[in-house]
Design a protein around this motif. Structure first.
Motif, mmCIF file in Angstrom:
data_model
loop_
_atom_site.group_PDB
_atom_site.id
_atom_site.type_symbol
_atom_site.label_atom_id
_atom_site.label_comp_id
_atom_site.label_asym_id
_atom_site.label_seq_id
_atom_site.Cartn_x
_atom_site.Cartn_y
_atom_site.Cartn_z
ATOM 1 N N GLU A 177 0.717 -1.170 0.020
ATOM 2 C CA GLU A 177 0.037 -0.048 0.098
ATOM 3 C C GLU A 177 0.965 1.332 -0.050
ATOM 4 O O GLU A 177 0.420 2.103 -0.781
ATOM 5 C CB GLU A 177 -0.894 0.029 1.347
ATOM 6 C CG GLU A 177 -1.906 0.965 1.253
ATOM 7 C CD GLU A 177 -3.126 0.933 0.026
ATOM 8 O OE1 GLU A 177 -3.224 -0.336 -0.385
ATOM 9 O OE2 GLU A 177 -3.592 1.958 -0.359
ATOM 10 N N LEU A 199 -5.577 -2.568 -4.015
ATOM 11 C CA LEU A 199 -4.915 -3.876 -3.987
ATOM 12 C C LEU A 199 -5.364 -5.055 -3.743
ATOM 13 O O LEU A 199 -5.073 -6.114 -4.309
ATOM 14 C CB LEU A 199 -3.347 -3.531 -3.571
ATOM 15 C CG LEU A 199 -2.715 -2.657 -3.834
ATOM 16 C CD1 LEU A 199 -1.177 -2.620 -2.836
ATOM 17 C CD2 LEU A 199 -2.170 -2.470 -5.226
ATOM 18 N N GLU A 248 -4.270 -8.708 -3.525
ATOM 19 C CA GLU A 248 -3.032 -9.035 -4.125
ATOM 20 C C GLU A 248 -1.849 -8.208 -3.288
ATOM 21 O O GLU A 248 -0.580 -8.425 -3.573
ATOM 22 C CB GLU A 248 -2.999 -8.268 -5.380
ATOM 23 C CG GLU A 248 -3.684 -8.896 -6.388
ATOM 24 C CD GLU A 248 -2.868 -10.133 -7.056
ATOM 25 O OE1 GLU A 248 -2.139 -10.012 -8.006
ATOM 26 O OE2 GLU A 248 -2.959 -11.399 -6.319
ATOM 27 N N GLY A 249 -2.220 -7.543 -2.320
ATOM 28 C CA GLY A 249 -1.347 -6.710 -1.304
ATOM 29 C C GLY A 249 -0.213 -7.513 -1.048
ATOM 30 O O GLY A 249 1.247 -7.217 -1.163
#
Lengths: 389, 389
Positions: free
Chosen positions: A201, A362, A365-366
């Motif tokens: 992030e 995101l 998927e982060g």
């Protein structure tokens, strides 16, 4: 590591190489003059540094900038699309995934294998992961990339130095030494998925935030605190334990030994139970679907979870005064229902209004992206560490 | 400020001057060779830097080290006892105080005037403070010191840039512009007393802590978070608001708009009320005396406050994973009664046991010392800022 170098000519050169590389990675293509202007060094100094980075394969010269600009055209620089790359991997409860990211942060290769890892031993899981890592590594090398390291996201409490999984309740692993099980041939680092999610992030989320609380959820509540553009790890590596912030001090007992911890209101098991569902049987997507269909018990459970999250986050916001709060990971599909009660508590209980609470773009998927990017960031932070020495 | 300098020869020289000065201030007397060993530069480089610091009046040469050591004796260096100094001041509810601290951190001059500042207008308070500042300044100059700045600790929420008191409930000040009222002739900074108290603990507390939560109390709950040796200020300067961390989310209403904030259980007014006393009438010392005499209502009130502090601090410890918690300011005389319930909650509710909770040795002097030291630290961090330019 760069920061620990003594303040000598040599240390200065290393830091300036990193500064040039970071600038081109973040803002390129850029001419030498544009790089010089951004970092406050002379054009001559920048040219020397750039030549060194080109020779080492970190930067590419794209040729003269297109005409139409004022002044003599400079040659535009970009990070190499065939340079060093980072491999990231995630051990999820229901999947294994691996990706390769180049110096510009672009995902260049990726595999995801759906697989139920619940209560599966670490050895076969990591053997399967190693095969996927090989697959992505071969694909990356075929593109001319040079993977320089691998980072693995684990859904649990990790001792990064050893590396060692203290407790990963979703997988059923406790005190598991990952060292001998990890793929060989590359430097490997391991971290908690909530930490990698927050780093993703920070690095790629597109927000301007350098100070935020990132809340995700695997089975408990995963959270991480980013301050001044750095992940807060804490003295023992246990920072970000939002799940055990007391919400109601006389509330239900928690396995941690406390009572009324956030996890007892907003953890996956608590929410499932409050919604009248068997814990773990209903994936997050189905819960979201039931909520969308107006299932009253599910809606009530999510309201309770959102409001408990808001109470615990009020404490965090009062202590840290962050720019905002980001909801990510497997909480993002539920954000529509969690956010209104969460925002209500935060607004009542914190001094400054309009503290933004956002949902990560995101999503799930982060952690994978954060892992791969962490390898690339180490290269950008000290490119010399990869060269001749 | 130093960190913002571009990474040039000139910037490197400034940083290395600061490094030499910090090293001698913290560990002196030291020979040039010892300084070189500590900071990883050559002895020749250190000698050049030392000569510059001696010429500018920051360092003194004490003459040859006493015999008995191995090797050729070097000349020992110490920070100058007649060099730059910092002036600190505190506006307390019941006193005004001012002190001068030299580069080694020693208090060289000090005045304290007991005076009831409750509901007194800012103008006469600051006029009286200015007279005390003059007195200490004259005394410091008579000792050969050169005061380079003044820092003022205020018991309230402060906007440091303007400087401006947003709210100081103990004094009855709201939205008060201190700018025109502050003493002239020196650069002046203003900060909250809880922040200066935590900085004093960091710089002079004698503990090895670089990561801690510092809890003091003026009227509400003053707290500050120190991470990595730096005070956490937060995005808007509001970090450390432990007083508004929710303890019981459905508890009593708080003027902040929330419910069940820590201040409603452990703030001075709440404790006084719970003890059956008229708020504000009983100084902390008398409360401690009654507790020591076994007054049941007072003991119960302190138990409740300690336990509420423990619940709120459990949240902070779970989020920040600090090395420890320090109780300072006007809470220190009550520590004997607050600590047992506080520790009980913290032990139940946080993952790692033995998280030390200690009582500051600085007691109520913390904010004054922190203010004066902040001026000295600015000099140590960038001595060049004071010289010729």
């Amino acid at each position: 590591m760069t920061a620990a170098l003594p303040d000598t000519q040599q240390g200065m050169r290393r830091r300036n190489l990193a500064r040039v590389l970071h600038t081109v990675a973040a803002h390129g293509p850029l001419s030498r003059a544009a790089v010089a202007a951004r970092i406050g060094l002379t054009r001559a100094a920048v040219s020397t540094l750039v030549d060194e980075l080109i020779r080492a394969g970190f930067l590419d010269e794209l040729g003269p900038e297109r005409p139409g600009r004022v002044g003599r055209p400079g040659s535009a620089l970009a990070v190499s699309a065939r340079g060093p790359a980072g491999l990231g991997a995630e051990i999820g409860v229901d999947h294994l995934s691996v990706c390769a990211v180049d110096l510009s942060g672009t995902v260049r290769a990726r595999v995801v294998r759906p697989v139920d890892n619940r209560e599966r031993a670490a050895k076969p899981v990591l053997a399967e992961l190693a095969a996927l890592v090989d697959e992505v590594r071969v694909a990356a090398e075929a593109l001319g990339l040079r993977p320089t390291g691998l980072a693995v996201a684990v859904p649990g409490l990790v001792e990064r130095d050893r590396p060692f999984v203290v407790r990963a309740p979703n997988l059923g692993w406790t005190d598991t030494d990952l060292g001998p099980l990890l793929p060989g041939g590359l430097p490997v680092t391991v971290d908690n998925e909530a930490n990698f999610g927050a780093l993703a992030e920070l690095w790629t989320g597109g927000g301007a935030h350098e100070n935020f609380v990132h809340v995700s959820a695997a089975i408990g509540i995963g959270a991480a605190v980013v301050l001044g553009g750095e992940l807060l790890r804490g003295t023992r590596g246990f920072a970000g334990e939002l799940g055990h912030v007391p919400v109601r001090p006389e509330g239900p007992s928690c396995p941690c030994g406390g009572r009324g911890c956030l996890e007892q209101y907003a953890g996956q098991e608590a929410v499932w139970r409050a919604a009248g569902l068997a814990p773990g049987q209903e994936p997050v997507g189905l819960l979201a679907q039931r909520a969308a269909e107006g299932d009253k018990a599910v809606l009530k459970a999510l309201r309770g979870a959102g409001s408990a999250l808001g109470i615990a986050l009020s404490g965090a916001v009062n202590l840290l005064d962050p720019e905002g709060v980001v909801l990510g990971g497997s909480l993002s599909p539920l954000a529509e229902w969690l956010l209104p009660p969460l925002r209500r508590e935060l607004t009542r209980r914190t001094a400054t209004a309009n503290r933004p609470v956002t949902v990560s773009r995101l999503g799930r998927e982060g952690p994978l992206l954060g892992a791969a990017h962490s390898v690339v960031r180490a290269v950008l932070d000290d490119p010399v560490s990869l060269t001749a020495e």
